[in-house]
Design a protein around this motif. Structure first.
Motif, PDB file in Angstrom:
ATOM      1  N   TYR A 161      11.979   6.386  -4.288  1.00 51.54           N
ATOM      2  CA  TYR A 161      11.721   6.640  -2.980  1.00 51.54           C
ATOM      3  C   TYR A 161      11.829   5.210  -2.255  1.00 51.54           C
ATOM      4  N   GLN A 162      12.593   5.285  -0.999  1.00 52.83           N
ATOM      5  CA  GLN A 162      12.628   3.749  -0.415  1.00 52.83           C
ATOM      6  C   GLN A 162      12.099   3.914   0.939  1.00 52.83           C
ATOM      7  N   ARG A 163      11.597   2.543   1.334  1.00 48.55           N
ATOM      8  CA  ARG A 163      11.129   2.558   2.592  1.00 48.55           C
ATOM      9  C   ARG A 163      12.282   1.964   3.580  1.00 48.55           C
ATOM     10  N   GLY A 214       1.273   4.231  -3.123  1.00 45.27           N
ATOM     11  CA  GLY A 214       1.150   5.465  -2.829  1.00 45.27           C
ATOM     12  C   GLY A 214       1.914   6.165  -3.581  1.00 45.27           C
ATOM     13  N   HIS A 215       3.312   5.925  -3.748  1.00 42.49           N
ATOM     14  CA  HIS A 215       4.409   6.711  -4.245  1.00 42.49           C
ATOM     15  C   HIS A 215       3.948   6.644  -5.893  1.00 42.49           C
ATOM     16  N   ALA A 216       3.590   5.505  -6.269  1.00 44.71           N
ATOM     17  CA  ALA A 216       3.129   5.464  -7.881  1.00 44.71           C
ATOM     18  C   ALA A 216       2.002   6.295  -8.147  1.00 44.71           C
ATOM     19  N   ALA A 264       4.114  11.137  -1.339  1.00 40.71           N
ATOM     20  CA  ALA A 264       5.462  11.137  -0.746  1.00 40.71           C
ATOM     21  C   ALA A 264       5.417  10.584   0.462  1.00 40.71           C
ATOM     22  N   ASP A 265       6.600  10.410   1.103  1.00 40.19           N
ATOM     23  CA  ASP A 265       6.644   9.924   2.390  1.00 40.19           C
ATOM     24  C   ASP A 265       5.971  11.065   3.438  1.00 40.19           C
ATOM     25  N   THR A 266       5.499  10.568   4.363  1.00 39.44           N
ATOM     26  CA  THR A 266       5.183  11.359   5.324  1.00 39.44           C
ATOM     27  C   THR A 266       5.957  11.275   6.730  1.00 39.44           C
ATOM     28  N   THR A 270       0.852  -1.351  -0.150  1.00 39.37           N
ATOM     29  CA  THR A 270      -0.064  -0.064   0.208  1.00 39.37           C
ATOM     30  C   THR A 270       0.850   1.076   0.075  1.00 39.37           C
ATOM     31  N   HIS A 271       1.988   1.183   0.895  1.00 35.82           N
ATOM     32  CA  HIS A 271       2.875   2.321   0.777  1.00 35.82           C
ATOM     33  C   HIS A 271       3.631   2.663  -0.289  1.00 35.82           C
ATOM     34  N   GLU A 272       4.319   1.621  -1.169  1.00 37.72           N
ATOM     35  CA  GLU A 272       4.972   1.860  -2.297  1.00 37.72           C
ATOM     36  C   GLU A 272       3.793   2.147  -3.419  1.00 37.72           C
TER      37      GLU A 272
HETATM   38 ZN   LIG Z   1       8.102   5.701   0.777  1.00 37.07          ZN
END
Ligand SMILES: [Zn+2]
Length: 471
Positions: free
Chosen positions: A350-352, A150-152, A156-158, A146-148
């Motif tokens: 973007y990396q988690r 979201g970037h697509a 962006a990261d919060t 879900t997170h990744e």
């Molecule tokens: Zn991220």
């Protein structure tokens, strides 16, 4: 003998091409704005303006390396964004590649997941690749996916510290609901959707030096860039409304000198990150209307304005490229930081999890740009041309080292004794040839400061190192 000469000649020619490429990239580098990134509205990805061709639907391909159960977890992620009103809609496809493709990846670092958005010359996204790590750091696949995803679609990261229940938080443990969207995730989605359809709309960041606090009244000042005659201001219609944000209220809006002043009140529950305002100014004839996205930072822990730098070092081993910046970053406050890496101007990464990057890049020259911010007013930018050799570590028998770099008077050259050393300028002209046995370069006094290339040649190796000669 004849053959040998021909071979080494073509090798040298190749290097001249490479040097020319590097020179071109360096010119590009120095024409980039350094430091402040205007419109650094980072909850919606900076510059995000949707997908190329404004599609209604984006296809999502899930690689065959995922089990049936894992595919269901990714489908959960797809449904979450669709249920929250994602535009474009997301639809799974069995044909590879999709607009968005999920793959498995074993990261050589502590990265959990990584999303790479490729953009065209206009900055529109053309494809997105999501890599899911074997080690998901305690996150479920549905949460990480879900997170990744979201970037697509433009998020962006919060900031984890301020938004612990966001699925889009860039660091930290689970959001507590296994990746269900928070209210803040949903408002960011609405803003990303609006960004995708807002055509030719400039973004202006309010001039306020610090983020405003949730739950309080605040006056946001936007510089209109010119002073309008008083009679024009008197007759100007001002329309300001929040974009996709039920937690933000516009209380007043008026023009004073060259400022648009917008009084806003936010709900105490407003997420920390950015706020967005649709602004329309209707001037009397003959002036044409002015529209822009007003944005600013709203944060429960506002950071004071500071300046900092985010240089990175680059090294390469067995197919992996390491971009290390965390240890060298000069950010002086305690707020968490967020990074975006851009490769060759078109690959936005973007990396988690984890700050430093480990990437796989094709051999050849690359422009690496790093943007770092504290999720609010402070940001830094650093760019560097790198040359990926693609040579496995085991075959790099000899090391050629130049230090210090940059240097001001003399740089030392570490290499085997029988190395031939030639210095080139950015146009590929020979600046000087170092006498055999001498292990340093001391430029003549009349040589201009700038970028030079030091070429080391031995019987069986050739290596070129970029150096910066400066005052
Ligand atoms: Zn991220």
């Amino acid at each position: 003998m004849e053959t040998k000469i021909t071979n080494s000649f073509s090798f040298i020619k190749k290097y001249f091409v490479l040097i020319a490429l590097l020179a071109a990239a360096s010119i590009y580098l120095f024409s980039q704005p350094q430091g402040v990134r205007l419109g650094s509205d980072r909850d919606v990805i900076p510059g995000y303006q949707g997908w190329s061709g404004d599609p209604d639907t984006l296809t999502v391909y899930i690689d065959t390396s995922f089990t049936a159960e894992e595919k269901d977890s990714i489908r959960t992620a797809i449904s979450r964004w669709n249920d929250a009103g994602s535009v474009p809609r997301l639809r799974e496809t069995s044909d590879a590649p999709g607009n968005i493709s999920f793959t498995r990846h074993t990261f050589a670092s502590d990265t959990l997941g990584l999303c790479t958005n490729s953009t065209d010359a206009n900055g529109d996204v053309t494809s997105s690749t999501i890599q899911i790590g074997e080690d998901q750091g305690g996150l479920s696949l549905s949460e990480l996916a879900t997170h990744e995803l979201g970037h697509a679609i433009g998020l962006a990261d919060t900031d984890e510290a301020a938004n612990p229940s966001d699925v889009m938080k860039g660091t930290g443990p689970t959001n507590g609901s296994d990746g269900t969207l928070s209210a803040h995730d949903s408002t960011e989605l609405a803003a990303a959707g609006a960004a995708a359809v807002a055509e030719d709309t400039d973004k202006k960041v309010a001039m306020n030096p610090m983020a405003i606090l949730p739950g309080e009244f605040a006056m946001l000042d936007f510089d209109l860039g010119e002073v309008f005659p008083p009679d024009v201001i008197d007759q100007t219609g001002v329309f300001v409304s929040p974009i996709g944000d039920p937690y933000l209220f516009v209380e007043s809006a008026f023009i004073e000198a060259n400022l648009l002043r917008v009084g806003v009140f936010s709900d105490p529950l407003h997420g920390s990150g950015n706020l967005y305002l649709a602004v329309e100014l209707l001037f009397p004839e003959p002036y044409s209307p002015m529209r822009f996205w007003g944005t600013h930072y709203i944060h429960m822990f506002p950071a004071e304005p500071v300046t900092f730098e985010c240089p990175f070092s680059f090294n390469e081993d067995d197919g992996n490229v390491h971009i290390d910046w965390v240890e060298q970053c000069t950010y002086p406050l305690q707020h968490p930081l967020r990074a975006e890496l851009v490769v060759d101007g078109t690959e936005h990464i973007y990396q988690r999890g984890g700050g430093n990057y480990t990437l796989m890049l094709d051999p050849g020259p690359h422009l690496i740009e790093l943007y770092v911010d504290d999720y609010q007013v402070n940001n830094a930018y650093y760019a560097q041309d790198i040359l990926v050799t693609g040579v496995p570590e085991s075959e790099k028998a000899i090391d050629f080292v130049v230090y210090p770099n940059p240097f001001s008077q003399l740089c030392r050259l570490e290499c085997p004794d029988d190395t031939r050393i030639t210095i080139y300028d950015m146009s590929g002209n020979i600046v000087c040839e170092i006498q055999e046995g001498i292990k340093h370069w001391k430029p003549s006094l009349d040589l201009a400061f700038g970028i030079y290339f030091i070429q080391f040649r031995t019987e069986d190796q050739i290596k070129t190192v970029k150096v910066i000669y400066r005052n």
